[in-house]
Design an enzyme around this catalytic site. Structure first.
Site, PDB file in Angstrom:
ATOM      1  N   ASP A  45       0.839  -1.195   0.000  1.00 39.96           N
ATOM      2  CA  ASP A  45       0.000   0.000   0.000  1.00 39.96           C
ATOM      3  C   ASP A  45       0.874   1.245   0.000  1.00 39.96           C
ATOM      4  O   ASP A  45       1.547   1.542   0.987  1.00 39.96           O
ATOM      5  CB  ASP A  45      -0.898   0.012   1.249  1.00 39.96           C
ATOM      6  CG  ASP A  45      -1.773   1.260   1.283  1.00 39.96           C
ATOM      7  OD1 ASP A  45      -2.716   1.313   0.471  1.00 39.96           O
ATOM      8  OD2 ASP A  45      -1.497   2.176   2.073  1.00 39.96           O
ATOM      9  N   TYR A  50       3.406   9.627  -0.451  1.00 42.73           N
ATOM     10  CA  TYR A  50       4.393   9.018   0.448  1.00 42.73           C
ATOM     11  C   TYR A  50       5.831   9.167  -0.070  1.00 42.73           C
ATOM     12  O   TYR A  50       6.784   8.914   0.682  1.00 42.73           O
ATOM     13  CB  TYR A  50       4.122   7.516   0.656  1.00 42.73           C
ATOM     14  CG  TYR A  50       2.798   7.151   1.291  1.00 42.73           C
ATOM     15  CD1 TYR A  50       1.958   8.118   1.845  1.00 42.73           C
ATOM     16  CD2 TYR A  50       2.381   5.831   1.338  1.00 42.73           C
ATOM     17  CE1 TYR A  50       0.733   7.763   2.403  1.00 42.73           C
ATOM     18  CE2 TYR A  50       1.162   5.474   1.902  1.00 42.73           C
ATOM     19  CZ  TYR A  50       0.339   6.446   2.430  1.00 42.73           C
ATOM     20  OH  TYR A  50      -0.866   6.088   2.983  1.00 42.73           O
ATOM     21  N   LYS A  75      -2.285   5.952  -4.596  1.00 37.06           N
ATOM     22  CA  LYS A  75      -3.374   6.901  -4.333  1.00 37.06           C
ATOM     23  C   LYS A  75      -3.131   8.235  -5.037  1.00 37.06           C
ATOM     24  O   LYS A  75      -1.987   8.712  -5.122  1.00 37.06           O
ATOM     25  CB  LYS A  75      -3.504   7.154  -2.814  1.00 37.06           C
ATOM     26  CG  LYS A  75      -3.541   5.878  -1.979  1.00 37.06           C
ATOM     27  CD  LYS A  75      -3.819   6.113  -0.503  1.00 37.06           C
ATOM     28  CE  LYS A  75      -3.610   4.844   0.309  1.00 37.06           C
ATOM     29  NZ  LYS A  75      -2.221   4.574   0.690  1.00 37.06           N
ATOM     30  N   HIS A 108      -7.134   9.727  -2.457  1.00 35.10           N
ATOM     31  CA  HIS A 108      -6.578   9.686  -1.100  1.00 35.10           C
ATOM     32  C   HIS A 108      -7.517  10.318  -0.057  1.00 35.10           C
ATOM     33  O   HIS A 108      -7.718   9.769   1.026  1.00 35.10           O
ATOM     34  CB  HIS A 108      -5.217  10.389  -1.101  1.00 35.10           C
ATOM     35  CG  HIS A 108      -4.279   9.901  -0.055  1.00 35.10           C
ATOM     36  ND1 HIS A 108      -2.916   9.823  -0.252  1.00 35.10           N
ATOM     37  CD2 HIS A 108      -4.480   9.468   1.215  1.00 35.10           C
ATOM     38  CE1 HIS A 108      -2.344   9.346   0.851  1.00 35.10           C
ATOM     39  NE2 HIS A 108      -3.271   9.139   1.753  1.00 35.10           N
TER      40      HIS A 108
HETATM   41  N1  LIG Z   1      -5.432   6.391   3.374  1.00 36.31           N
HETATM   42  C1  LIG Z   1      -4.888   7.165   4.296  1.00 36.31           C
HETATM   43  O1  LIG Z   1      -5.264   8.337   4.444  1.00 36.31           O
HETATM   44  C2  LIG Z   1      -3.815   6.609   5.180  1.00 36.31           C
HETATM   45  C3  LIG Z   1      -3.383   7.338   6.290  1.00 36.31           C
HETATM   46  C4  LIG Z   1      -2.386   6.790   7.100  1.00 36.31           C
HETATM   47  C5  LIG Z   1      -1.842   5.548   6.788  1.00 36.31           C
HETATM   48  N2  LIG Z   1      -2.260   4.862   5.689  1.00 36.31           N
HETATM   49  C6  LIG Z   1      -1.688   3.524   5.336  1.00 36.31           C
HETATM   50  O2  LIG Z   1      -1.904   2.657   6.447  1.00 36.31           O
HETATM   51  C7  LIG Z   1      -0.659   2.059   6.798  1.00 36.31           C
HETATM   52  C8  LIG Z   1      -0.657   1.715   8.276  1.00 36.31           C
HETATM   53  O3  LIG Z   1      -0.892   2.838   9.060  1.00 36.31           O
HETATM   54  P1  LIG Z   1       0.212   3.541   9.990  1.00 36.31           P
HETATM   55  O4  LIG Z   1       1.541   3.196   9.448  1.00 36.31           O
HETATM   56  O5  LIG Z   1      -0.165   4.962  10.115  1.00 36.31           O
HETATM   57  O6  LIG Z   1      -0.033   2.908  11.417  1.00 36.31           O
HETATM   58  P2  LIG Z   1      -0.100   1.446  12.094  1.00 36.31           P
HETATM   59  O7  LIG Z   1       0.052   0.376  11.089  1.00 36.31           O
HETATM   60  O8  LIG Z   1      -1.288   1.471  12.981  1.00 36.31           O
HETATM   61  O9  LIG Z   1       1.154   1.470  13.077  1.00 36.31           O
HETATM   62  C9  LIG Z   1       2.481   1.434  12.634  1.00 36.31           C
HETATM   63  C10 LIG Z   1       3.346   1.650  13.873  1.00 36.31           C
HETATM   64  O10 LIG Z   1       3.067   0.612  14.834  1.00 36.31           O
HETATM   65  C11 LIG Z   1       4.273  -0.085  15.166  1.00 36.31           C
HETATM   66  N3  LIG Z   1       3.964  -1.517  15.161  1.00 36.31           N
HETATM   67  C12 LIG Z   1       3.685  -2.290  14.076  1.00 36.31           C
HETATM   68  N4  LIG Z   1       3.442  -3.563  14.468  1.00 36.31           N
HETATM   69  C13 LIG Z   1       3.570  -3.588  15.801  1.00 36.31           C
HETATM   70  C14 LIG Z   1       3.449  -4.614  16.763  1.00 36.31           C
HETATM   71  N5  LIG Z   1       3.144  -5.858  16.397  1.00 36.31           N
HETATM   72  N6  LIG Z   1       3.646  -4.294  18.068  1.00 36.31           N
HETATM   73  C15 LIG Z   1       3.967  -3.040  18.431  1.00 36.31           C
HETATM   74  N7  LIG Z   1       4.107  -2.009  17.553  1.00 36.31           N
HETATM   75  C16 LIG Z   1       3.909  -2.287  16.252  1.00 36.31           C
HETATM   76  C17 LIG Z   1       5.249   0.244  14.072  1.00 36.31           C
HETATM   77  O11 LIG Z   1       6.556   0.305  14.624  1.00 36.31           O
HETATM   78  P3  LIG Z   1       7.761  -0.622  14.035  1.00 36.31           P
HETATM   79  O12 LIG Z   1       7.964  -0.158  12.622  1.00 36.31           O
HETATM   80  O13 LIG Z   1       8.896  -0.337  14.943  1.00 36.31           O
HETATM   81  O14 LIG Z   1       7.263  -2.046  14.123  1.00 36.31           O
HETATM   82  C18 LIG Z   1       4.822   1.627  13.598  1.00 36.31           C
HETATM   83  O15 LIG Z   1       5.397   2.631  14.415  1.00 36.31           O
HETATM   84  C19 LIG Z   1       0.380   3.099   6.391  1.00 36.31           C
HETATM   85  O16 LIG Z   1       1.679   2.548   6.323  1.00 36.31           O
HETATM   86  C20 LIG Z   1      -0.192   3.544   5.075  1.00 36.31           C
HETATM   87  O17 LIG Z   1       0.140   2.602   4.050  1.00 36.31           O
HETATM   88  C21 LIG Z   1      -3.245   5.378   4.886  1.00 36.31           C
END
Ligand SMILES: NC(=O)c1ccc[n+]([C@@H]2O[C@H](COP(=O)([O-])OP(=O)(O)OC[C@H]3O[C@@H](n4cnc5c(N)ncnc54)[C@H](OP(=O)(O)O)[C@@H]3O)[C@@H](O)[C@H]2O)c1
Length: 275
Positions: A45, A50, A75, A108
């Site tokens: 994704d 990004y 996106k 997006h």
């Molecule tokens: N459409 C939109 O508007 C939008 C907005 C935001 C994000 N996104 C997409 O959604 C994806 C995921 O969202 P996100 O990256 O914001 O947040 P997330 O997946 O909720 O959290 C990622 C964070 O959690 C930590 N983490 C991951 N697995 C873990 C585990 N098993 N235990 C403890 N900590 C853990 C990671 O640290 P480590 O790396 O140290 O493991 C990282 O800091 C993004 O990468 C992006 O592709 C889309």
């Protein structure tokens, strides 16, 4: 590890767990994606915003997998919305990715004040007919935004990527979007590890099942028929985050989530603007 798929209303199958690539860029991003692919992820994704589509393309090529075995989402950023600019934006994304099609293209954010999301979606429908996009989707769309694009094009988005997580369970929004035949894909499902993984009820379920709190959260989303795109830079956490199919949450486990305090999302799609 083999990740199950869900059939989209557009025809293709999409993995129910994907790898979120934000905020990685450059070589570290490609290396993290290759580790994710090695542990079984097939959905990457990304987004024009990004700044890592080039790294995604490198991972696709270096994985050695046939293109058809990977599912690439990108996106349309806000500044590129509109007739004419949507086509140019997708072509630029494909150029950076080094691909000749994307599996899923999302708007997006709807940016209702700008009021260009309907014409952008109509142009995406042309690009879909031309084979540059396999499935049309949206992100951060409320039901009324979906209704507007369907009224214009007759095409129901295959996916709506929404912020859904324990503190933002959003049952009414999720149900309304799912009722349209659109798959909801949860972004920031782990709330960026800002505390919810320490919630005592979630931790107790994890302890009972011998899994991590993150696995419990992701499994809760899957059992609500959402799909998820968690991010981790760590190969070990990537692996456990996708290892969600050897256990099941009971009704009592699911009830633990009813105890998580709910808070409104900061990025309300009705007003949030980013370009
Ligand atoms: N459409 C939109 O508007 C939008 C907005 C935001 C994000 N996104 C997409 O959604 C994806 C995921 O969202 P996100 O990256 O914001 O947040 P997330 O997946 O909720 O959290 C990622 C964070 O959690 C930590 N983490 C991951 N697995 C873990 C585990 N098993 N235990 C403890 N900590 C853990 C990671 O640290 P480590 O790396 O140290 O493991 C990282 O800091 C993004 O990468 C992006 O592709 C889309």
């Amino acid at each position: 590890m083999s990740i199950p798929t869900v059939k989209l209303n557009s025809g293709p199958d999409m993995p129910v767990v994907g790898y979120g690539t934000w905020p990685l860029q450059g070589r570290p991003a490609t290396d993290a994606m290759l580790a994710a692919i090695a542990s079984g992820y097939r959905l990457l994704d990304t987004a024009a915003a990004y700044g890592n589509e080039d790294a995604v393309g490198a991972a696709v090529r270096e994985s050695g997998l046939p293109r058809a075995e990977l599912f690439v989402t990108t996106k349309l950023r806000g500044s590129d919305q509109g007739r004419g600019s949507t086509r140019a934006a997708l072509e630029a994304s494909l150029e950076r990715l080094g691909l000749d099609y994307v599996d899923l293209y999302l708007i997006h954010w709807p940016l209702p004040r700008v009021a260009r999301y309907v014409e952008s979606y109509a142009e995406m429908a042309d690009l879909h007919r031309e084979g540059l996009i396999r499935s049309l989707g949206v992100s951060n769309f409320l039901p009324e935004h979906i209704d507007a694009v369907v009224a214009e094009t007759g095409i129901v988005p295959a996916v709506d990527q929404l912020q859904v997580s324990p503190s933002h369970a959003r049952p009414d929004l999720v149900a309304a979007v799912q009722a349209k035949g659109t798959v909801v894909q949860a972004w920031s499902p782990l709330e960026r590890n800002t505390g919810v993984l320490e919630h005592s009820g979630i931790a107790a379920v994890a302890e009972r099942l011998g899994v991590t709190p993150a696995q419990v959260v992701l499994r809760w989303l899957l059992q609500r028929d959402l799909t998820v795109v968690p991010h981790s830079g760590s190969p070990e956490r990537q692996r456990t985050n996708a290892d969600l199919f050897g256990f099941e949450l009971t009704p009592a486990d699911l009830a633990a989530f009813d105890e998580v305090p709910q808070s409104p999302v900061k990025q309300d799609p009705a007003t949030w603007e980013e370009f």
